[in-house]
Design an enzyme around this catalytic site. Structure first.
Site, PDB file in Angstrom:
ATOM      1  CG  HIS A 191       8.333   3.551  18.499  1.00 52.04           C
ATOM      2  ND1 HIS A 191       7.357   4.223  18.756  1.00 52.04           N
ATOM      3  CD2 HIS A 191       8.363   2.640  18.239  1.00 52.04           C
ATOM      4  CE1 HIS A 191       7.808   4.730  17.176  1.00 52.04           C
ATOM      5  NE2 HIS A 191       7.948   3.266  16.849  1.00 52.04           N
ATOM      6  N   GLY A 195       7.336  -2.102   5.680  1.00 50.03           N
ATOM      7  CA  GLY A 195       8.974  -2.919   5.678  1.00 50.03           C
ATOM      8  C   GLY A 195       9.656  -1.553   6.264  1.00 50.03           C
ATOM      9  CD  GLU A 253      -2.684  -1.098   2.807  1.00 47.65           C
ATOM     10  OE1 GLU A 253      -3.999  -1.692   2.495  1.00 47.65           O
ATOM     11  OE2 GLU A 253      -2.496  -0.879   3.535  1.00 47.65           O
ATOM     12  CB  CYS A 302       3.093   7.067   3.569  1.00 44.97           C
ATOM     13  SG  CYS A 302       3.737   6.015   4.645  1.00 44.97           S
TER      14      CYS A 302
END
Ligand code: SAH
Ligand code: SF4
Length: 428
Positions: free
Chosen positions: A285, A229, A146, A159
């Protein structure tokens, strides 16, 4: 989830993708496994596309169809211009190339991009395209990736995906749960930009070109490697593709408008600085190794201290070229004010911008998005410590285009395909 509160410094999503690993030779990676090896190799079509090839590779194709050495350079320039400045989809459109040569080219090569199998348009204007890619290993089902376009007032961000699935296994990422991985070729990466510009009608019109006018308003102005990915596990193809996208005799998107996001493949961060020179985003994160090992298992290989050193050494890091640190807000996991304090400490001495991403839940995930007031407090703390800390406004949620939601249908393999894969894995 509602919109970000007004008083927060918000930016829109650069859509991000979710990725996570997949793949794996044995087809069934253990939960928490660090990485998967791409199982599939690319099988080129009988008639390859020139999209994504270097000038030298295009020249080799010209040699093969008998173009004289003295002419090749000029012919390559012509093709490059037609493909990347004008967006030509056939050799027939390339009127400055001789008819004979066009006929020869048509016999052996194409300027094809990946096939678009679905287009979805969100009520906020975000668009998502599902692209079909050939599968290797004689699997019947082709792969799908996508790519997402996010229009904003002053820019349009695309993106882009770098793999089918992802080599890595981050526990909060939907793409990471996908088992099958294939690296995209440079052509398939550049092809995503071509497809977006085709669908958005973002090429100069023949009329304005013939009048010598340049169409100045471009729709795709920025690229983020934040789709499916891990780009730095497909380094060569990503490098080759981004150098084509930035080439100012072609698509010409400046390197300052291209951002590569990585979960922290340290040796290839160094190479990104040396060989590509685009803007860097780090999926951080967590600020403690123990937690980051769980959220981003690659941290076990390249722990936080090594990652930070690579960021300090990143050649483009200057005031003008800050590194973005992405931080997904997970309720009760990494969103305390102590985490915010440690984050500020960790980034000391790095020209950084922190991008807080509200977690996008997906079916079966064990995480929840932090509450808005907690995101606000976290953001304020960072802001008061002198860092820009925008919260990404989720975009394209109604079409599942937001960060962490991209996942290929290829995951849904038939029993027969699963059997074929297992057999191949065993003979490897
Ligand atoms: N593999 C690269 C780039 C693709 S992921 C990387 O990890 O950086 C793009 C961004 O989306 C990353 O920061 C990733 O951590 C984030 N992301 C993944 N899953 C998410 C989710 N469910 N909600 C919000 N962000 C997510
Ligand atoms: Fe892969 Fe990035 Fe998802 Fe991690 S967050 S699994 S590296 S796509």
């Amino acid at each position: 989830m509602s919109e970000a509160p007004r008083n927060l410094n918000t930016v829109s999503t650069e859509a991000a993708a979710a990725a996570s690993v997949s793949g794996a030779r044995g087809m069934l990676p253990a939960d928490g496994a660090l990485e998967k090896t791409p199982l599939e190799t690319y099988v080129p079509p009988a008639k390859p596309s020139l999209i994504g090839l270097s000038r030298a590779q295009i020249s080799e194709h010209l040699a093969a169809i008998g173009v004289a050495p003295a002419q090749r350079r000029m012919r390559v320039q012509q093709l490059w211009h037609w493909m990347y400045v004008r967006g030509a989809r056939t050799f027939g459109e390339m009127t400055s190339v001789s008819k004979d040569m066009r006929a020869e080219l048509e016999k052996h090569v194409t300027v094809d991009r990946p096939d678009v199998v679905a287009e979805q348009i969100s009520n906020d204007g975000t668009r998502k395209w599902l692209l079909r890619l050939p599968s290797g290993n004689n699997l019947e089902k082709p792969h799908e990736v996508e790519c997402v376009y996010i229009p904003e007032t002053d820019r349009g961000t695309l993106c882009v995906s770098s793999q089918v699935g992802c080599t890595l296994n981050c526990s909060f990422c939907h793409t990471g749960t996908q088992r099958l991985v294939r690296n995209l070729t440079a052509g398939e990466i550049v092809g995503q930009i071509m497809v977006a510009r085709d669908r958005l009608n973002d090429w100069p019109s023949p009329v304005s070109s013939s009048l010598g006018e340049e169409k100045t308003h471009r729709l795709v102005t920025n690229i983020v490697m934040m789709g499916m990915g891990e780009p730095l596990y497909n380094f060569d193809a990503v490098r080759d593709a981004l150098l084509i996208v930035a080439d100012n005799e072609g698509i010409g998107i400046s390197k300052r408008r291209i951002t590569l996001s990585t979960s922290g493949v340290v040796p290839n961060i160094v190479r990104t600085g040396e060989e590509i020179g685009v803007m860097l985003a780090i999926s951080l994160h967590a600020v403690r190794d123990e937690l980051r090992n769980e959220l981003v298992p690659l941290n076990r290989k390249y722990p936080i201290a090594e990652l930070m050193q690579a960021c300090r050494d990143y050649p483009a890091a200057s005031n003008a070229k800050r590194i973005t640190f992405e931080y997904v807000m997970l309720k009760g996991v990494n969103d305390s004010l102590d985490d915010a304090k440690l984050l500020v400490k960790l980034l000391k001495g790095i020209h950084a911008k922190i991008n807080l991403i509200p977690f996008n839940p997906w079916p079966g995930t064990r995480y929840e998005c932090s509450d808005w007031d907690q995101i606000e407090k976290f953001s304020e703390y960072i802001f008061n410590a002198g860092y820009s800390s925008p919260v990404r406004t989720p975009r394209g949620r109604d079409i599942l285009a937001a960060c962490g939601q991209l996942k290929s249908e290829t995951e849904k393999l038939s029993a027969r395909e699963r059997q074929a894969l297992r057999a191949m894995a065993m003979t490897d």
